[in-house]
Every structure is written in C-alpha cells, then in structure tokens.
Design a protein around this motif. Structure first.
Motif, PDB file in Angstrom:
ATOM      1  N   VAL A 168       0.866  -1.184   0.000  1.00 53.24           N
ATOM      2  CA  VAL A 168       0.000   0.000   0.000  1.00 53.24           C
ATOM      3  C   VAL A 168       0.901   1.232   0.000  1.00 53.24           C
ATOM      4  CG1 VAL A 168      -1.655   1.383   1.310  1.00 53.24           C
ATOM      5  CG2 VAL A 168      -1.942  -1.095   1.170  1.00 53.24           C
ATOM      6  N   ILE A 169       0.635   2.155  -0.932  1.00 51.78           N
ATOM      7  CA  ILE A 169       1.335   3.443  -0.981  1.00 51.78           C
ATOM      8  C   ILE A 169       0.309   4.524  -0.716  1.00 51.78           C
ATOM      9  CG2 ILE A 169       2.767   5.007  -2.344  1.00 51.78           C
ATOM     10  CD1 ILE A 169       3.592   2.606  -4.053  1.00 51.78           C
ATOM     11  N   SER A 170       0.488   5.238   0.376  1.00 51.85           N
ATOM     12  CA  SER A 170      -0.496   6.238   0.785  1.00 51.85           C
ATOM     13  C   SER A 170      -0.100   7.635   0.334  1.00 51.85           C
ATOM     14  CB  SER A 170      -0.660   6.219   2.307  1.00 51.85           C
ATOM     15  OG  SER A 170      -1.485   7.286   2.736  1.00 51.85           O
ATOM     16  N   THR A 171      -1.068   8.381  -0.202  1.00 53.50           N
ATOM     17  CA  THR A 171      -0.868   9.806  -0.478  1.00 53.50           C
ATOM     18  C   THR A 171      -1.898  10.627   0.294  1.00 53.50           C
ATOM     19  OG1 THR A 171      -2.337   9.937  -2.425  1.00 53.50           O
ATOM     20  CG2 THR A 171      -0.052   9.238  -2.813  1.00 53.50           C
ATOM     21  N   ILE A 172      -2.498  10.007   1.310  1.00 52.34           N
ATOM     22  CA  ILE A 172      -3.478  10.688   2.152  1.00 52.34           C
ATOM     23  C   ILE A 172      -2.891  10.837   3.552  1.00 52.34           C
ATOM     24  CG2 ILE A 172      -5.429   9.809   0.805  1.00 52.34           C
ATOM     25  CD1 ILE A 172      -5.878   7.714   2.996  1.00 52.34           C
ATOM     26  N   SER A 173      -3.538  11.617   4.401  1.00 50.93           N
ATOM     27  CA  SER A 173      -2.989  11.856   5.741  1.00 50.93           C
ATOM     28  C   SER A 173      -4.109  11.917   6.767  1.00 50.93           C
ATOM     29  CB  SER A 173      -2.176  13.158   5.746  1.00 50.93           C
ATOM     30  OG  SER A 173      -2.993  14.251   5.361  1.00 50.93           O
ATOM     31  N   GLY A 174      -3.740  12.245   8.013  1.00 48.46           N
ATOM     32  CA  GLY A 174      -4.730  12.413   9.066  1.00 48.46           C
ATOM     33  C   GLY A 174      -5.432  11.118   9.429  1.00 48.46           C
ATOM     34  N   ALA A 175      -6.696  11.258   9.861  1.00 50.93           N
ATOM     35  CA  ALA A 175      -7.480  10.106  10.320  1.00 50.93           C
ATOM     36  C   ALA A 175      -7.683   9.073   9.218  1.00 50.93           C
ATOM     37  CB  ALA A 175      -8.833  10.588  10.848  1.00 50.93           C
ATOM     38  N   GLU A 176      -7.785   9.527   7.970  1.00 51.47           N
ATOM     39  CA  GLU A 176      -7.985   8.586   6.861  1.00 51.47           C
ATOM     40  C   GLU A 176      -6.796   7.645   6.727  1.00 51.47           C
ATOM     41  OE1 GLU A 176      -8.742  11.082   3.504  1.00 51.47           O
ATOM     42  OE2 GLU A 176     -10.908  11.146   3.897  1.00 51.47           O
ATOM     43  N   GLN A 177      -5.576   8.179   6.856  1.00 53.14           N
ATOM     44  CA  GLN A 177      -4.398   7.320   6.758  1.00 53.14           C
ATOM     45  C   GLN A 177      -4.324   6.365   7.947  1.00 53.14           C
ATOM     46  OE1 GLN A 177      -0.032   7.731   5.184  1.00 53.14           O
ATOM     47  NE2 GLN A 177      -0.190   8.968   7.044  1.00 53.14           N
ATOM     48  N   LEU A 178      -4.693   6.830   9.127  1.00 53.66           N
ATOM     49  CA  LEU A 178      -4.671   5.953  10.304  1.00 53.66           C
ATOM     50  C   LEU A 178      -5.604   4.762  10.119  1.00 53.66           C
ATOM     51  CD1 LEU A 178      -4.639   8.604  13.187  1.00 53.66           C
ATOM     52  CD2 LEU A 178      -2.700   7.375  12.193  1.00 53.66           C
ATOM     53  N   ASN A 179      -6.793   5.020   9.573  1.00 54.41           N
ATOM     54  CA  ASN A 179      -7.725   3.917   9.298  1.00 54.41           C
ATOM     55  C   ASN A 179      -7.180   2.990   8.212  1.00 54.41           C
ATOM     56  OD1 ASN A 179      -9.596   4.714  11.194  1.00 54.41           O
ATOM     57  ND2 ASN A 179     -10.865   5.857   9.754  1.00 54.41           N
ATOM     58  N   LEU A 180      -6.510   3.590   7.233  1.00 51.77           N
ATOM     59  CA  LEU A 180      -5.923   2.795   6.147  1.00 51.77           C
ATOM     60  C   LEU A 180      -4.849   1.858   6.696  1.00 51.77           C
ATOM     61  CD1 LEU A 180      -5.795   2.378   3.016  1.00 51.77           C
ATOM     62  CD2 LEU A 180      -3.972   4.090   3.004  1.00 51.77           C
ATOM     63  N   ILE A 181      -4.034   2.340   7.611  1.00 50.23           N
ATOM     64  CA  ILE A 181      -2.999   1.505   8.232  1.00 50.23           C
ATOM     65  C   ILE A 181      -3.644   0.337   8.977  1.00 50.23           C
ATOM     66  CG2 ILE A 181      -1.235   1.445  10.043  1.00 50.23           C
ATOM     67  CD1 ILE A 181      -0.601   4.390   9.270  1.00 50.23           C
ATOM     68  N   ASP A 182      -4.679   0.627   9.742  1.00 51.05           N
ATOM     69  CA  ASP A 182      -5.368  -0.416  10.507  1.00 51.05           C
ATOM     70  C   ASP A 182      -5.968  -1.463   9.575  1.00 51.05           C
ATOM     71  OD1 ASP A 182      -6.293  -1.771  12.699  1.00 51.05           O
ATOM     72  OD2 ASP A 182      -7.887  -0.353  13.196  1.00 51.05           O
ATOM     73  N   ALA A 183      -6.620  -0.996   8.511  1.00 47.16           N
ATOM     74  CA  ALA A 183      -7.232  -1.933   7.559  1.00 47.16           C
ATOM     75  C   ALA A 183      -6.164  -2.762   6.849  1.00 47.16           C
ATOM     76  CB  ALA A 183      -8.071  -1.158   6.544  1.00 47.16           C
TER      77      ALA A 183
END
Length: 321
Positions: A75-90
């Motif tokens: 997974v390569i993230s270009t988002i931040s904040g709460a959305e990225q935290l949820n993405l990490i958990d998922a």
C-alpha cells in the motif's frame, strides 16, 4: 524464479486520487503490477490512462477498507490524518506485506519531536502505529518511508494546488514557500541556528514516482526503514539565484536572519495571524534542516537520473517574457 518474476505478480494499492497518486499510477503501471487506486470518488481517467482499477472507498468504514485490501502486497499512501490511520489499521488486518505512508517531504530524523511538530497532521501517530505493527509477530507489516526533501512543484505556476497536490497542506499556492517565481519575489532563511548557510534537498514529484517504481523492482522485502532520494541539494541563497538566472530578471529578496524568524513567529502568534505564522514556521523548519540530508541511499540503489532543479525550472517557467 527471478526477482522480476516475483515483483511482477505483486498487487499494489495507491491511496488517493490527486496529482501525486496519478504520477505513481503512471509509473507503476509501466510494469506488470496489478494496480488498485483507492479514492473517495470515481476516477475514470485513471482507468483510461493507466492499466489500473479504481475502488471508491469510505476511509471511515474499516471493514470495507479491509475487504478492498485483501490480497494486496503493498500500500502506498498519499493521504494523511485520520484517513491514513484507518488505512494503516485496515492494511494490517488484511495482512498487507508493506506500507508506505504519506511522509514524502523531509527526512524523519530531521523533524521535531512528536507533540512539537506544527506540520504533524497525524504523522507521528501514523509512524507509531507502523512501528508497532512492524514488530515481529505472526502477521507483521513492514513499512518504509520515502523522503524526497521538498517537491519542486512548490515552485510551479500556481504551486502545489495547480498540480492537484498537497490538499491538506496550509501553504500550497504559488509563492507560499520561499520563492514566487512568477512575480520575482523571494523570502528565504539566511542562516541556520549555528549561523551557517541553509541547505535544502529537493526532487520533482515525477522523479519521486520514478524512484518509488524503481524501488519496487528491487523487491519490497529488501527495503530499509527509510529510503532517501535527491534531485538537487543547494542553499536557499543559490535557490533564489537559480530562479533569477532562469527567469532572466532580478528578484526582490528578503533574507531573514534566524533570530528575526523567531521574533516574527512570536509576533504572528500574539496577533493570531495563523496564515503568516504557518508561512514563517516553514522558514524556521527549513532553517532548522527539516528538508536537508546528506546520503541519498535510494539514488545509490537504483538507476534513476533525476532532473536538476535548474532544468525543471527552465522547462516549467522558462525566461520571463
């Protein structure tokens, strides 16, 4: 089975639908990867221009995110904040092998401590989560940060905003950071706390995407905790000189001594001028070396020849008419 055959079967998810995500999709789709783009809305242009699939997601719905990421290797993230935290958990629930957080500008070691970083926006929490889930366990998830210094695109016509980048960045317009190339104006930190010239590392977003794609070819299991890349390293003084030389005009330059930057920060804080406080804070962070590093281990590891800042500036702006 060779390394190329192994990486060719990888499934890669890119989180975000902005300009940088588009560059990543473009570069990664040149190889035989299965590319999945996660976005809050449909992006038919991604599917039309690149060999990839777009999944419309709700970053607040952890269960759906996990389902979408099933079978993804990277997974390569270009988002931040709460959305990225949820993405990490998922991602860790879906047993993703490796996660690249949205931490591209500035080396990790050069940032203020957690709780003291004015540009944090959930960054320290995301990194702490990733450190936790990368610890040896039955299903650990590796992570690697890609650090590029400053994006050249901060100095583009219209700034990051015109490139559809930096959605959550407070200074994303032309001239917001150090130099307004179009109007021939610059405001730069003159020296660091030790009185020495201030250096910055910079890379174009196009080259950052090329570096990431080249790193994937190395095999994600071999990645270190941080990859650093560099297009150009120069002083802030030389930065504005190059802008002046390429444009063929003399720039109006304000050089801020370190103590003066600190004094202005206090003044703007007392007067609750948030916009100017953040602008001056960027000068302070630059003077403190946030965007400067020496070794660029990714430059040494892959065969990518980045564009110099002078060449990028000439191609993007050219001489003033």
């Amino acid at each position: 089975m060779g390394r190329k055959a192994t990486t060719a079967m990888m499934r890669i998810a890119i989180a975000g639908g902005g300009g940088f995500a588009s560059l990543l999709a473009q570069e990664l789709s040149r190889n035989a990867y299965a590319i999945l783009v996660l976005s809050r809305r449909a992006h038919p242009e991604f599917e039309a221009n690149y060999d990839c699939q777009v999944a419309v997601v709700d970053y607040a719905n952890l269960e759906d995110l996990q389902f979408t990421l099933e079978g993804v290797d990277l997974v390569i993230s270009t988002i931040s904040g709460a959305e990225q935290l949820n993405l990490i958990d998922a991602a860790r629930r879906a047993r993703v092998r490796c996660f690249v957080p949205s931490e591209f500008e500035g080396a990790i070691s050069r940032r203020p401590a957690a709780g003291n970083d004015p540009f944090d926006n959930g960054s320290s929490t995301a990194l702490e989560q990733l450190r936790h889930w990368s610890q040896p366990r039955q299903h650990s998830m590796k992570y690697t940060v890609f650090s590029c210094g400053i994006f050249y695109e901060r100095f583009a016509p219209g700034g990051l905003q015109a490139c559809n980048m930096g959605i959550n960045c407070r200074i994303r317009n032309q001239g917001d950071y150090m130099v307004d190339v179009g109007h021939g104006i610059a405001e730069i930190p003159e020296a660091n706390p030790q009185g020495r010239p201030v250096h910055v590392v910079m890379t174009s977003a196009v080259d950052v995407a090329r570096f990431v794609a080249a790193a994937v070819e190395l095999g994600i299991d071999s990645w270190p905790r941080e990859f650093k890349m560099r297009g150009t390293r120069l002083t802030t003084q030389r930065l504005q000189e190059i802008c002046s030389e390429v444009r063929g005009i003399e720039f109006e330059v304000i050089r801020r001594p370190y103590d003066e930057i600190v004094q202005w920060l206090r003044y703007y804080e007392q007067n609750r001028d948030e916009a100017k406080w953040y602008s001056m804070q960027h000068l302070l962070q630059t003077a403190n070396g946030r965007y400067n590093f020496g070794e660029a281990n990714l430059n040494d590891a892959v065969d990518v020849q980045p564009t110099s800042f002078r060449q990028w500036l000439y191609d993007t702006w050219g001489p003033a008419q």
